[in-house]
Design an enzyme around this catalytic site. Structure first.
Site, mmCIF file in Angstrom:
data_model
loop_
_atom_site.group_PDB
_atom_site.id
_atom_site.type_symbol
_atom_site.label_atom_id
_atom_site.label_comp_id
_atom_site.label_asym_id
_atom_site.label_seq_id
_atom_site.Cartn_x
_atom_site.Cartn_y
_atom_site.Cartn_z
ATOM 1 N N TRP A 99 0.837 -1.214 0.000
ATOM 2 C CA TRP A 99 0.000 0.000 0.000
ATOM 3 C C TRP A 99 0.858 1.245 0.000
ATOM 4 O O TRP A 99 0.571 2.209 -0.713
ATOM 5 C CB TRP A 99 -0.958 0.002 1.193
ATOM 6 C CG TRP A 99 -1.950 -1.113 1.152
ATOM 7 C CD1 TRP A 99 -2.075 -2.140 2.047
ATOM 8 C CD2 TRP A 99 -2.971 -1.340 0.153
ATOM 9 N NE1 TRP A 99 -3.094 -2.979 1.668
ATOM 10 C CE2 TRP A 99 -3.649 -2.524 0.521
ATOM 11 C CE3 TRP A 99 -3.356 -0.669 -1.000
ATOM 12 C CZ2 TRP A 99 -4.715 -3.028 -0.241
ATOM 13 C CZ3 TRP A 99 -4.402 -1.174 -1.759
ATOM 14 C CH2 TRP A 99 -5.067 -2.334 -1.376
ATOM 15 N N ASP A 163 -1.296 6.836 6.504
ATOM 16 C CA ASP A 163 -2.389 5.970 6.065
ATOM 17 C C ASP A 163 -2.672 5.015 7.227
ATOM 18 O O ASP A 163 -1.887 4.125 7.504
ATOM 19 C CB ASP A 163 -1.955 5.208 4.801
ATOM 20 C CG ASP A 163 -2.960 4.140 4.368
ATOM 21 O OD1 ASP A 163 -3.983 3.944 5.055
ATOM 22 O OD2 ASP A 163 -2.706 3.488 3.327
ATOM 23 N N LYS A 187 -11.730 -1.640 7.381
ATOM 24 C CA LYS A 187 -10.922 -2.557 8.172
ATOM 25 C C LYS A 187 -11.361 -2.565 9.643
ATOM 26 O O LYS A 187 -11.363 -3.590 10.284
ATOM 27 C CB LYS A 187 -9.433 -2.191 8.094
ATOM 28 C CG LYS A 187 -8.899 -1.962 6.693
ATOM 29 C CD LYS A 187 -8.660 -3.242 5.917
ATOM 30 C CE LYS A 187 -8.492 -3.030 4.432
ATOM 31 N NZ LYS A 187 -7.364 -2.198 4.036
HETATM 32 C C1 LIG Z 1 -6.858 -1.816 2.533
HETATM 33 C C2 LIG Z 1 -5.823 -0.745 2.522
HETATM 34 C C3 LIG Z 1 -5.784 0.258 1.542
HETATM 35 C C4 LIG Z 1 -6.738 0.295 0.370
HETATM 36 O O1 LIG Z 1 -7.935 0.803 0.760
HETATM 37 P P1 LIG Z 1 -9.120 1.090 -0.298
HETATM 38 O O2 LIG Z 1 -10.121 1.768 0.570
HETATM 39 O O3 LIG Z 1 -9.560 -0.226 -0.833
HETATM 40 O O4 LIG Z 1 -8.582 1.981 -1.358
HETATM 41 C C5 LIG Z 1 -4.821 1.242 1.654
HETATM 42 N N1 LIG Z 1 -3.929 1.234 2.664
HETATM 43 C C6 LIG Z 1 -3.932 0.282 3.616
HETATM 44 C C7 LIG Z 1 -2.922 0.342 4.709
HETATM 45 C C8 LIG Z 1 -4.869 -0.740 3.573
HETATM 46 O O5 LIG Z 1 -4.878 -1.687 4.524
#
Ligand SMILES: *Cc1c(COP(=O)(O)O)cnc(C)c1O
Length: 353
Positions: A99, A163, A187
């Site tokens: 990511w 993030d 998540k």
């Molecule tokens: C799942 C995830 C993403 C992607 O998220 P989306 O909402 O599907 O774009 C980005 N960064 C991390 C750390 C993730 O776990």
């Protein structure tokens, strides 16, 4: 049979949040109309939005001068929106996984990217130089795929962007250390469809480039996340999840819960001769626990998968890029589910030692 949900995302949510959402989909706030069919501009939904933002700020102890907004597009849109709004010439990206690397790729469209990276993703880079003339540094607090986690709020001397898709609300965070925090909600907070952004107001509006209205954070701050139609259903569920977090001790309570689960599982991974962990011990995630079978027991992988499946465990397969196993221990997962997993690991050991 009771299910034990270890999926990485979308993933387990508090049952109370699911139940409240089902009720609201039938009859929202006594309107006699489904949450799926009411106006987002009606007073009932405006109250949901206001309460969700207020509770979000309260639980994370967000100081004055920060805004919380709910957007569409997922964390993946934030990979581009962050540099669009903040990157003038140069930014630092700590590349700790898939990511993080996707985030850095988008930033390169807008300026110079100084990448910080270890040879592999099984540990976190440490003691690296941070150019103090960069506009910001971007980190990914939890590496959902490889299972490392930054469990502190670092200070690099320049604005910090994180993030936090897969560990938001899993522990207390000192938000004052950050310029911006974002994440997809699916998540630890809500069903997919909503993205949260926490942004320090004073870092915005310093860009020369033109920013399309929908991609400008200021649009959504000014309109209280109602510039266009927001994802009403996941925002409703997010509010119910936040209520559950508050009722269960807030972020301190979540950290205690999560540490208990992670400690139990890592102790078994380290003790059980069939298994081993994959990441450096000091960087182990308390949300995403990755493990494999030791080489001499690799042939038992399918047996272990079948055994856990027979006991109602789902979502334990490692990410397709890593293999092995991954147990996601998000807030709503109970300790008893981790105990069930540990018992299965012991059962396999008994059969084969
Ligand atoms: C799942 C995830 C993403 C992607 O998220 P989306 O909402 O599907 O774009 C980005 N960064 C991390 C750390 C993730 O776990």
């Amino acid at each position: 049979m009771q299910k034990h949900n270890f999926f990485a995302g979308p993933s387990i949510l508090p049952q109370s949040a699911i139940d409240a959402t089902i009720e609201a989909l039938k009859d929202f706030a006594g309107t006699g109309i489904s949450l799926a069919s009411v106006s987002h501009r009606g007073k009932e939904f405006e109250a949901v939005m206001a309460e969700a933002v207020a509770l979000f700020k309260e639980i994370l102890n967000i100081p004055e001068g920060y805004s919380v907004i709910f957007l569409g597009g997922g964390a993946s849109l934030q990979f581009a929106m962050v540099p669009f709004n903040l990157l003038k010439t140069k930014a630092v990206y700590v590349n700790t996984g898939t990511w993080a690397s996707k985030a850095g790729k988008e930033a390169k469209l807008f300026g110079e990217v100084v990448e910080v990276k270890n040879p592999d993703y099984f540990s976190l880079p440490k003691n690296f130089e941070v150019p103090q003339d960069a506009d910001y540094i971007h980190v990914t607090s939890n590496n959902t795929i490889y299972g490392t986690e930054l469990l502190t709020d670092p200070d690099y001397g320049i604005p910090l962007v994180s993030d936090m898709s897969s560990d938001i609300f899993s522990r207390p965070v000192d938000v004052s250390k950050y310029a911006l925090i974002y994440g997809g909600a699916q998540k630890n907070l809500a069903p997919s469809g909503v993205t949260f952004v926490i942004v320090k107001d004073e870092i915005l509006g310093k860009m020369d480039r033109k920013i399309p209205t929908m991609l400008d954070y200021r649009t959504h701050i000014k309109e209280n996340s109602m510039f266009n139609t927001p994802p009403v259903i996941p925002i409703f569920t997010a509010l119910e999840t936040l209520k559950w977090i508050k009722a269960n001790g807030g972020t301190e309570g979540m950290l205690k819960r999560n540490n208990a689960k992670a400690d139990l599982l890592y102790a078994e991974i380290d003790r059980n001769p069939l298994f081993k962990g994959t990441v450096a011990k000091e960087d182990r995630s308390i949300m995403s626990v990755c493990f494999v079978m030791n080489d001499e027991f690799k042939h038992l992988e399918d047996d272990f998968a079948a055994l856990t499946k027979s006991k109602g465990m789902v979502g334990l397969k490692g990410h397709r890029s890593v293999g092995g196993f991954r147990a996601s221990l998000y807030n709503a997962l109970e300790l008893s589910s981790v105990q069930a997993l540990v018992d299965a690991m012991k059962e396999l050991e008994q059969k084969h030692k």
